[in-house]
Scaffold this active site. Structure first.
Site: not given
Ligand code: DX5
Ligand code: ZN
Length: 215
Positions: A36, A69, A138, A34, A67, A176, A9, A38
């Site tokens: 993320d 969020m 998750m 990946h 992903h 994840d 990620s 947000m």
């Molecule tokens: C958290 C994300 C993850 C995160 C994982 O909300 O969805 O993808 O980047 O990072 P680590 O491996 O550090 O938990």
């Molecule tokens: Zn993620």
């Protein structure tokens, strides 16, 4: 046994050097990037939008595993599809019409994923399983990298594998949150994709780390 896919990620990267981070992921032999996304609403932090995928698309041929969020995930799907995202995963908890969101992703020629937070049981998405290509379990509460894996969530991986077999479905199961060498071993039963943020970016030898994670 199917080869496990490793999806580092970019949330774990230095945002001042995202391009370099993508080059490191590609050089490590990992399989997917990946991303993320947000929105400061579904989760408190804000990361980036589709422009990140647009700008990185020319840099690597690795699949983009987006992903979302975000609330109203359907609002973000067209931009990420146009940006060349391969998988677009939304949160069941953020979608009012989850089936419509999944079909909207497919209509744009992309693979659809659905994700559940640690407090959401697998039973809440069983009716959606025939319509998705990936289920992202998750193993931390979403919003931040570097958290400790909630190992109790691994039972969902087993449950999803059982359901997949029983129903003759083909979705991938991804985990994840807090995935490192140790938790990757525990997630072994049924996880097809391992997302890793901080453990990947702090690993001195990233290629060796990726191989170890594959198990
Ligand atoms: C958290 C994300 C993850 C995160 C994982 O909300 O969805 O993808 O980047 O990072 P680590 O491996 O550090 O938990
Ligand atoms: Zn993620």
């Amino acid at each position: 046994m199917k080869r496990r896919l490793i999806a580092p990620s970019i949330l774990g990267a230095d945002f001042a050097n995202i391009g370099k981070a993508v080059d490191e992921i590609a050089a490590s032999g990992a399989d997917w990037i990946h991303m993320d996304v947000m929105d400061g609403n579904f989760v408190p932090p804000i990361t980036f939008g589709a422009k990140m995928a647009v700008d990185l698309r020319g840099r690597t041929a690795l699949p983009f595993d987006v992903h979302l969020m975000t609330r109203t995930p359907e609002n973000h799907v067209p931009d990420f599809a146009a940006a060349g995202a391969d998988y677009i995963t939304f949160h069941l908890e953020a979608a009012i019409h989850a089936h419509r969101v999944a079909e909207g992703i497919h209509a744009l020629g992309r693979k659809a994923g659905v994700s559940i937070v640690p407090s959401t049981p697998v039973s809440s998405l069983t009716s959606l399983l025939p319509f998705v290509d990936l289920v992202l379990v998750m193993t931390v509460n979403p919003g931040y990298g570097g958290q400790t894996c909630i190992r109790g969530c691994f039972s969902k991986v087993k449950e999803l594998s059982r359901l997949r077999l029983a129903e003759g479905l083909g979705f991938l199961v991804s985990v994840d949150g807090g995935i490192n060498e140790e938790t990757a071993r525990e997630a072994a039963a049924g996880a097809d994709v391992l997302v890793t943020g901080s453990a990947f970016f702090t690993a001195a030898d990233k290629a060796a780390f990726v191989e170890k994670l594959r198990g």
